[in-house]
Structures are given as structure tokens and as C-alpha cells.
Design an enzyme around this catalytic site. Structure first.
Site, PDB file in Angstrom:
ATOM      1  N   ASP A   1       2.858   1.100   2.700  1.00  0.00           N
ATOM      2  CA  ASP A   1       2.248   2.353   1.804  1.00  0.00           C
ATOM      3  C   ASP A   1       3.195   2.993   1.266  1.00  0.00           C
ATOM      4  OD1 ASP A   1       0.903   4.667   1.016  1.00  0.00           O
ATOM      5  OD2 ASP A   1      -0.467   4.869   2.764  1.00  0.00           O
TER       6      ASP A   1
ATOM      7  N   TYR B   1      -0.165  12.294 -13.174  1.00  0.00           N
ATOM      8  CA  TYR B   1       0.225  10.910 -13.305  1.00  0.00           C
ATOM      9  C   TYR B   1       1.243  10.933 -14.664  1.00  0.00           C
ATOM     10  CZ  TYR B   1      -0.201   6.259 -15.536  1.00  0.00           C
ATOM     11  OH  TYR B   1      -0.144   4.793 -15.856  1.00  0.00           O
TER      12      TYR B   1
HETATM   13  N1  LIG Z   1      -3.819  -0.418 -16.873  1.00  0.00           N
HETATM   14  C1  LIG Z   1      -3.462   0.252 -17.702  1.00  0.00           C
HETATM   15  O1  LIG Z   1      -4.178   0.642 -18.801  1.00  0.00           O
HETATM   16  C2  LIG Z   1      -2.224   0.783 -17.551  1.00  0.00           C
HETATM   17  C3  LIG Z   1      -1.473   1.507 -18.865  1.00  0.00           C
HETATM   18  C4  LIG Z   1      -0.190   1.956 -18.675  1.00  0.00           C
HETATM   19  C5  LIG Z   1       0.647   1.792 -17.627  1.00  0.00           C
HETATM   20  N2  LIG Z   1       0.181   0.974 -16.500  1.00  0.00           N
HETATM   21  C6  LIG Z   1       0.952   0.974 -15.383  1.00  0.00           C
HETATM   22  O2  LIG Z   1       0.950  -0.430 -14.966  1.00  0.00           O
HETATM   23  C7  LIG Z   1       1.158  -0.421 -13.350  1.00  0.00           C
HETATM   24  C8  LIG Z   1      -0.033  -1.145 -13.068  1.00  0.00           C
HETATM   25  O3  LIG Z   1      -1.137  -0.795 -13.308  1.00  0.00           O
HETATM   26  P1  LIG Z   1      -2.562  -1.304 -12.669  1.00  0.00           P
HETATM   27  O4  LIG Z   1      -3.695  -0.876 -13.811  1.00  0.00           O
HETATM   28  O5  LIG Z   1      -2.246  -2.817 -12.654  1.00  0.00           O
HETATM   29  O6  LIG Z   1      -3.024  -0.638 -11.495  1.00  0.00           O
HETATM   30  P2  LIG Z   1      -4.159  -1.274 -10.270  1.00  0.00           P
HETATM   31  O7  LIG Z   1      -4.839  -2.445 -10.806  1.00  0.00           O
HETATM   32  O8  LIG Z   1      -4.672   0.132  -9.681  1.00  0.00           O
HETATM   33  O9  LIG Z   1      -3.095  -1.730  -9.178  1.00  0.00           O
HETATM   34  C9  LIG Z   1      -2.323  -0.825  -8.508  1.00  0.00           C
HETATM   35  C10 LIG Z   1      -1.459  -1.438  -7.322  1.00  0.00           C
HETATM   36  O10 LIG Z   1      -0.790  -0.370  -6.725  1.00  0.00           O
HETATM   37  C11 LIG Z   1      -0.790  -0.771  -5.394  1.00  0.00           C
HETATM   38  N3  LIG Z   1      -1.085   0.585  -4.613  1.00  0.00           N
HETATM   39  C12 LIG Z   1      -1.903   1.873  -4.827  1.00  0.00           C
HETATM   40  N4  LIG Z   1      -1.459   2.788  -3.987  1.00  0.00           N
HETATM   41  C13 LIG Z   1      -0.475   2.430  -3.179  1.00  0.00           C
HETATM   42  C14 LIG Z   1       0.425   2.827  -2.207  1.00  0.00           C
HETATM   43  N5  LIG Z   1      -0.008   4.328  -1.728  1.00  0.00           N
HETATM   44  N6  LIG Z   1       1.151   2.182  -1.648  1.00  0.00           N
HETATM   45  C15 LIG Z   1       1.435   0.865  -1.962  1.00  0.00           C
HETATM   46  N7  LIG Z   1       0.868   0.220  -2.889  1.00  0.00           N
HETATM   47  C16 LIG Z   1      -0.102   1.055  -3.652  1.00  0.00           C
HETATM   48  C17 LIG Z   1      -2.587  -1.229  -5.015  1.00  0.00           C
HETATM   49  O11 LIG Z   1      -2.773  -2.133  -3.955  1.00  0.00           O
HETATM   50  P3  LIG Z   1      -3.249  -1.491  -2.586  1.00  0.00           P
HETATM   51  O12 LIG Z   1      -4.665  -0.767  -2.991  1.00  0.00           O
HETATM   52  O13 LIG Z   1      -3.660  -2.769  -2.028  1.00  0.00           O
HETATM   53  O14 LIG Z   1      -2.325  -0.684  -2.133  1.00  0.00           O
HETATM   54  C18 LIG Z   1      -2.448  -2.205  -6.354  1.00  0.00           C
HETATM   55  O15 LIG Z   1      -1.777  -3.317  -5.874  1.00  0.00           O
HETATM   56  C19 LIG Z   1       1.240   0.880 -13.070  1.00  0.00           C
HETATM   57  O16 LIG Z   1       2.608   1.503 -12.918  1.00  0.00           O
HETATM   58  C20 LIG Z   1       0.684   1.718 -14.145  1.00  0.00           C
HETATM   59  O17 LIG Z   1       1.090   3.170 -14.270  1.00  0.00           O
HETATM   60  C21 LIG Z   1      -1.278   0.853 -16.347  1.00  0.00           C
END
Ligand SMILES: NC(=O)c1ccc[n+]([C@@H]2O[C@H](COP(=O)([O-])OP(=O)(O)OC[C@H]3O[C@@H](n4cnc5c(N)ncnc54)[C@H](OP(=O)(O)O)[C@@H]3O)[C@@H](O)[C@H]2O)c1
Ligand SMILES: *[C@@H]1O[C@H](CO)[C@@H](O)[C@H](O)[C@H]1NC(C)=O
Length: 295
Positions: free
Chosen positions: A90, A182
Site C-alpha cells: 500500500d 490530484y
Molecule cells: N486514465 C486517465 O485518464 C489518466 C489521465 C492522465 C493521467 N493518468 C495517470 O495514469 C496513471 C494510471 O492511471 P489509471 O487510469 O490506469 O488508474 P487506475 O486504473 O485506477 O489504476 C491505479 C492503480 O494504482 C493502484 N493503487 C491505487 N491506490 C494504491 C495504493 N494506495 N497503494 C498501491 N497501489 C495503489 C491500483 O491498484 P490497487 O487498487 O490494487 O491497489 C491500480 O493498479 C496514474 O498515474 C494517473 O494519474 C491517467
């Protein structure tokens, strides 16, 4: 009129530079490399793991949910990873962040690339709640743990002449309404890693840092959070993961994905802040975003 010509010429130059700068990327840059991907139980991190697996990397995955990680590890092995393992942790707990690096070292004997991608889910998408705890928690998961992971992995990365890849967002470059904590955490990442990159270069210490600036990507989390609240359409997470891996392995300073909906508007940011603010406003359906504070 003159201003318009200057702007036009600059945009043309920007395009020319963009295509000129494309360097060859080969799978050999990934095969056999030891790579840690955080937040890899779902979303973009999961896709990055698959992309690396296809090219034969040794992948180490981490997130909080064991069952999801097991499934992703299995799929990585099926896709051709040289090895695939996970550690449950975590990232709101810095001791656990240190543990991730220690287990990576024990399991792989070293590290070639550190891909920092995880992001906490605690923040609601909506007006700022005037809640300091929420800001602190967001900074802990999205920023402090990145710093902890990087400094714990520093020795291994320097030994392997490796690199760090940080997944950021448009919210780390532009004011981002309805996700204030964020955005603060992403700006913090941008400030930390771009300053560190420059400092290390001046000190002639080799540690390439790639920052990936992403637009709206079609992960389940992002689509659920923004459904009915934005007029933007999301770009595919698989292509996004590919762009991050490619830019990271080529040790580029920055990756912009999707290029045309990120780079040009960032380019305008300091020249025409009102225009950028207007365009940002147009991207949201403000009437569908809750106005009331949580009780
Ligand atoms: N999707 C978009 O539109 C977008 C846009 C701009 C930037 N981004 C960036 O891209 C990256 C990935 O985004 P995503 O959309 O793929 O997010 P996501 O699908 O919500 O995945 C987030 C990941 O982080 C893990 N996580 C969450 N809380 C955690 C904690 N406390 N400790 C350890 N792991 C944790 C989650 O796994 P668990 O729940 O199993 O812990 C999951 O594997 C991020 O940095 C985000 O800011 C995304
Ligand atoms: C942080 O993680 C360590 C190691 O897993 C654990 O012993 C400790 O209780 C955790 N701290 C908190 C505040 O949860």
C-alpha cells in the site's frame, strides 16, 4: 496579424521537430531488462506490464490487491515475459514503499527501469471539499511514495545505468478544476522530477528521467469518474502504454500522449492563459458535476 504568423510558424516548427525527433525503438531495449511497474493491477499500469511482457522483460508488479496481481502476472507469463512476479503493498505507507524495492532487489538482483504509475482512488471528482486530510492523503499516495520508491531504488538504478519513468497528467501541467488535490500531487511530481533531472545533469550524475504527460485515457477508473461530466473522448490505454514504454526506453525527457490533445495546449499555457482556461471550461459539463459539499 504578425502575432498570428509567428504563432503559425512556431506551430509548423513544432510539428517538424516532432517528426524529426522520432528515434528507432527496438524490442532489444526491453528484452531481459528488470522492470518494476507500480499500480499494475489494472488500468495503464496493467497494459504497461503486458507491453513489457510481450518484449520479454523481467517484470515486477505491485499494487494492493493480490488476486488482480496474480491474474496480471499469469497473463504476463503467457505473453512471453522472461519472468513475472508481484509484491502486495500500500503506497500510503512509506515503509511498504521501501519493502517493494527490497523485495525487487531480492527477487531480481537489481533493477533497470522504475516505472512509477500508481495513483490513489480516494479523491472524488467534483468541487474541492476544503478537506486538508484529503490533500495530505493524496500527496502521500501520489507524490511522497514516488519519492520514497525513487530514493530507495537509486543505488540499483545507478548500478545498472537504468532510468525512472514517471506517469503524470495534463493535471500536472494545467489548472484542473474538480480534481484539485490530484492536480496538486501531479504538479508536485513534475516539479520534483524535472528539477532533479536538471540537478543530476549539472552534477554529471547519470539518471535519465522520463515524465509522461497523459490526456484522457479509457481506463475503467477514469471513464467511471468522468462519465457524463466531460465532452472529451478517451484514448486507448494500450496505445498509451506503448507510448510510455517507447519514450521511457528511448530515455526521452517527456512523452505526450495523445500528442495533439496535450502538447499544443501546454505550449499555449503561459502565453494565453485565458484561452487555455476557456478551453478547459469547455471540456467539462459543469452542470453535471455535483455542487454540494459532502456532509
Ligand atoms: N486514465 C486517465 O485518464 C489518466 C489521465 C492522465 C493521467 N493518468 C495517470 O495514469 C496513471 C494510471 O492511471 P489509471 O487510469 O490506469 O488508474 P487506475 O486504473 O485506477 O489504476 C491505479 C492503480 O494504482 C493502484 N493503487 C491505487 N491506490 C494504491 C495504493 N494506495 N497503494 C498501491 N497501489 C495503489 C491500483 O491498484 P490497487 O487498487 O490494487 O491497489 C491500480 O493498479 C496514474 O498515474 C494517473 O494519474 C491517467
Ligand atoms: C506500514 O507498513 C508496515 C510494514 O508493512 C507496518 O508494520 C505498519 O503497521 C504500517 N503502518 C501503518 C500506519 O499502517
Amino acid at each position: 496579424m504578425v502575432a498570428r504568423w509567428i504563432l503559425f510558424s512556431l506551430l509548423v516548427a513544432l510539428c517538424a521537430y516532432h517528426f524529426y525527433r522520432e528515434k528507432p525503438f527496438t524490442e532489444d531495449m526491453v528484452r531481459g531488462k528488470r522492470i518494476l511497474v507500480t499500480g499494475s493491477s489494472m488500468g495503464i499500469g496493467e497494459q504497461i506490464a503486458y507491453e513489457l511482457a510481450r518484449m520479454g522483460a523481467h517484470v515486477m508488479l505491485t499494487a494492493r490487491r493480490e488476486k488482480q496481481l496474480q491474474e496480471v502476472v499469469q497473463k504476463c507469463l503467457d505473453l512471453g515475459a522472461s519472468s513475472a512476479q508481484f509484491v502486495v503493498a500500500d503506497m500510503s505507507n512509506m515503509t511498504e514503499a521501501q519493502k517493494v524495492i527490497k523485495e525487487t532487489k531480492d527477487a531480481m538482483g537489481g533493477l533497470d527501469h522504475l516505472i512509477l504509475n500508481h495513483v490513489g482512488k480516494t479523491f472524488p471528482f467534483g468541487p474541492f471539499q476544503w478537506d486538508l486530510e484529503q490533500v495530505i492523503e493524496t500527496m502521500r499516495v501520489n507524490f511522497f511514495s514516488y519519492v520514497q520508491l525513487t530514493l530507495s531504488a537509486l543505488d540499483m538504478l545507478q548500478e545498472s545505468r537504468g532510468s525512472v519513468i514517471v506517469v503524470s497528467s495534463m493535471a500536472g501541467r494545467l489548472p484542473s478544476p474538480f480534481s484539485v488535490p490530484y492536480a496538486a500531487s501531479k504538479f508536485a511530481l513534475e516539479g520534483f522530477y524535472s528539477s532533479l533531472r536538471t540537478e543530476l545533469r549539472l552534477l554529471k550524475a547519470e539518471l535519465p528521467i522520463t515524465v509522461a504527460v497523459l490526456g484522457y485515457i479509457d481506463t475503467d477508473t477514469a471513464v467511471n469518474v468522468l462519465k457524463g461530466k466531460t465532452s472529451l473522448s478517451p484514448s486507448p490505454k494500450m496505445e498509451c502504454a506503448r507510448a510510455i514504454v517507447k519514450g521511457g526506453m528511448l530515455r526521452e525527457r517527456e512523452v505526450f500522449y495523445p500528442y495533439w490533445s496535450t502538447k499544443p495546449i501546454i505550449f499555449l499555457r503561459d502565453w494565453m492563459p485565458e484561452l487555455v482556461e476557456y478551453l478547459t471550461g469547455r471540456a467539462f459539463q459543469v452542470e453535471n458535476i455535483a455542487q454540494k459539499r459532502d456532509p
